[in-house]
Design a protein around this motif. Structure first.
Motif, mmCIF file in Angstrom:
data_model
loop_
_atom_site.group_PDB
_atom_site.id
_atom_site.type_symbol
_atom_site.label_atom_id
_atom_site.label_comp_id
_atom_site.label_asym_id
_atom_site.label_seq_id
_atom_site.Cartn_x
_atom_site.Cartn_y
_atom_site.Cartn_z
ATOM 1 N N ASN A 155 -25.348 21.119 35.693
ATOM 2 C CA ASN A 155 -25.505 21.799 36.978
ATOM 3 C C ASN A 155 -24.160 21.817 37.699
ATOM 4 O OD1 ASN A 155 -26.071 22.560 39.648
ATOM 5 N ND2 ASN A 155 -28.154 21.765 39.495
ATOM 6 N N PRO A 156 -23.575 23.001 37.883
ATOM 7 C CA PRO A 156 -22.257 23.080 38.519
ATOM 8 C C PRO A 156 -22.215 22.598 39.967
ATOM 9 C CG PRO A 156 -23.121 25.271 38.043
ATOM 10 C CD PRO A 156 -24.074 24.300 37.459
ATOM 11 N N LYS A 157 -23.352 22.486 40.600
ATOM 12 C CA LYS A 157 -23.370 21.940 41.969
ATOM 13 C C LYS A 157 -22.999 20.457 41.960
ATOM 14 C CE LYS A 157 -25.661 25.138 44.681
ATOM 15 N NZ LYS A 157 -25.251 25.556 45.970
ATOM 16 N N TYR A 158 -23.239 19.795 40.821
ATOM 17 C CA TYR A 158 -22.995 18.354 40.726
ATOM 18 C C TYR A 158 -21.896 17.984 39.734
ATOM 19 C CZ TYR A 158 -27.450 18.507 43.091
ATOM 20 O OH TYR A 158 -28.450 18.794 43.984
ATOM 21 N N THR A 159 -21.452 18.945 38.940
ATOM 22 C CA THR A 159 -20.433 18.675 37.928
ATOM 23 C C THR A 159 -19.299 19.680 38.100
ATOM 24 O OG1 THR A 159 -22.192 17.912 36.451
ATOM 25 C CG2 THR A 159 -20.047 18.346 35.447
ATOM 26 N N SER A 160 -18.243 19.260 38.752
ATOM 27 C CA SER A 160 -17.158 20.184 39.104
ATOM 28 C C SER A 160 -16.437 20.760 37.889
ATOM 29 C CB SER A 160 -16.157 19.502 40.034
ATOM 30 O OG SER A 160 -15.590 18.380 39.406
ATOM 31 N N SER A 161 -16.441 20.064 36.770
ATOM 32 C CA SER A 161 -15.724 20.571 35.590
ATOM 33 C C SER A 161 -16.352 21.846 35.026
ATOM 34 C CB SER A 161 -15.660 19.504 34.498
ATOM 35 O OG SER A 161 -16.959 19.190 34.035
ATOM 36 N N PHE A 181 -25.895 31.079 36.340
ATOM 37 C CA PHE A 181 -25.673 30.640 37.714
ATOM 38 C C PHE A 181 -25.004 31.744 38.521
ATOM 39 C CE2 PHE A 181 -25.971 26.816 35.249
ATOM 40 C CZ PHE A 181 -26.682 25.955 36.062
ATOM 41 N N SER A 182 -25.301 31.760 39.816
ATOM 42 C CA SER A 182 -24.604 32.664 40.730
ATOM 43 C C SER A 182 -23.197 32.122 40.957
ATOM 44 C CB SER A 182 -25.352 32.737 42.064
ATOM 45 O OG SER A 182 -25.213 31.507 42.759
ATOM 46 N N LEU A 183 -22.359 32.897 41.595
ATOM 47 C CA LEU A 183 -21.002 32.433 41.892
ATOM 48 C C LEU A 183 -21.010 31.223 42.820
ATOM 49 C CD1 LEU A 183 -19.053 35.802 42.254
ATOM 50 C CD2 LEU A 183 -19.148 34.246 40.299
ATOM 51 N N ASP A 184 -22.092 31.039 43.550
ATOM 52 C CA ASP A 184 -22.219 29.871 44.431
ATOM 53 C C ASP A 184 -22.719 28.634 43.697
ATOM 54 O OD1 ASP A 184 -21.338 31.208 46.726
ATOM 55 O OD2 ASP A 184 -23.348 32.014 47.099
ATOM 56 N N GLY A 185 -23.000 28.770 42.408
ATOM 57 C CA GLY A 185 -23.451 27.633 41.618
ATOM 58 C C GLY A 185 -24.949 27.408 41.651
ATOM 59 N N ASP A 186 -25.697 28.403 42.112
ATOM 60 C CA ASP A 186 -27.158 28.288 42.134
ATOM 61 C C ASP A 186 -27.726 28.821 40.821
ATOM 62 O OD1 ASP A 186 -27.347 27.314 44.812
ATOM 63 O OD2 ASP A 186 -26.968 29.360 45.525
ATOM 64 N N TRP A 187 -28.624 28.052 40.222
ATOM 65 C CA TRP A 187 -29.262 28.502 38.990
ATOM 66 C C TRP A 187 -30.207 29.645 39.320
ATOM 67 C CZ3 TRP A 187 -33.942 26.184 36.115
ATOM 68 C CH2 TRP A 187 -34.070 26.768 34.850
ATOM 69 N N THR A 188 -30.090 30.741 38.591
ATOM 70 C CA THR A 188 -30.929 31.917 38.827
ATOM 71 C C THR A 188 -32.304 31.775 38.184
ATOM 72 O OG1 THR A 188 -30.182 33.052 36.826
ATOM 73 C CG2 THR A 188 -28.876 33.400 38.848
ATOM 74 N N GLY A 189 -32.456 30.798 37.301
ATOM 75 C CA GLY A 189 -33.695 30.647 36.542
ATOM 76 C C GLY A 189 -33.634 31.379 35.215
ATOM 77 N N LYS A 190 -32.633 32.242 35.052
ATOM 78 C CA LYS A 190 -32.478 32.976 33.793
ATOM 79 C C LYS A 190 -31.608 32.173 32.838
ATOM 80 C CE LYS A 190 -33.180 37.553 35.654
ATOM 81 N NZ LYS A 190 -32.643 38.903 35.817
ATOM 82 N N TYR A 191 -31.822 32.413 31.548
ATOM 83 C CA TYR A 191 -31.054 31.692 30.540
ATOM 84 C C TYR A 191 -31.021 32.467 29.233
ATOM 85 C CZ TYR A 191 -35.824 30.151 29.398
ATOM 86 O OH TYR A 191 -37.165 30.114 29.098
#
Length: 186
Positions: free
Chosen positions: A75-81, A152-162
């Protein structure tokens, strides 16, 4: 005559700037073996092992280790790398190699059910695909979760799609309910 030549030159320039020159080997309109419409083995409607509705191990709804809501490492909201906002090496604003038209990154295309291109994916690294529209506008990114890639959106929110592997050379795009959107990546 000069006006006609100028018009043709302008049209040619626009086509070069915005048209996609997809190689035949990547184009499902010309290579039926990579088109799920004609190849049952890569079509999740006919192959349950690549369909998250029937294979829970590839469905984030049922497998927490591939669901970014439950696994912070993907999850990019919690993992900056894995977040382009905080990692310039995977941000196309700072890394020209990630440009969809002029960059050197591996390029894949997102196609709709009719095999028309609807997006471009550029590999930023083995765990990240940057997602662009056909005009080259960066609109999101995919983060690896085992064999899947979550969008993920550019804001780091998961869209639910994969994306789930089609077990050949590409991916199929699913929504959060595990329904195939009809879109696929080659």
């Amino acid at each position: 005559m000069k006006l006609t030549n100028l018009t043709l030159l302008l049209l040619f320039s626009i086509t070069l700037s915005f048209g996609q020159n997809i190689t035949i080997s990547q184009n499902p309109k010309y290579t039926s073996s990579i088109n799920p419409k004609y190849t049952a083995g890569i079509n999740p409607k006919y192959t349950s092992s690549i369909n998250p509705k029937y294979t829970t191990s590839i469905n984030p709804k049922y497998t927490s280790s591939i669901n970014p809501n439950y696994t912070t490492s993907i999850n990019p909201k919690y993992t900056s790398s894995i977040n382009p906002k905080y990692n310039s090496s995977i941000n196309p604003k700072y890394t020209s190699a990630l440009d969809p038209f002029y960059g050197t990154g591996e390029k894949k295309y997102l196609f709709n059910e009719s095999a028309d291109p609807i997006g471009i994916l550029i590999s930023a690294n083995s765990n990240i695909y940057l997602y662009y529209d056909l005009q080259g506008e960066w609109i999101g990114y995919f983060v690896r979760a085992r064999t899947n890639f979550n969008l993920f959106s550019l804001d780091g929110d998961w869209t639910g799609k994969y994306l789930c592997s089609d077990s050949k050379s590409g991916y199929n795009l699913f929504d959060e309910d595990g329904e195939w959107t009809g879109s696929f990546v080659k």
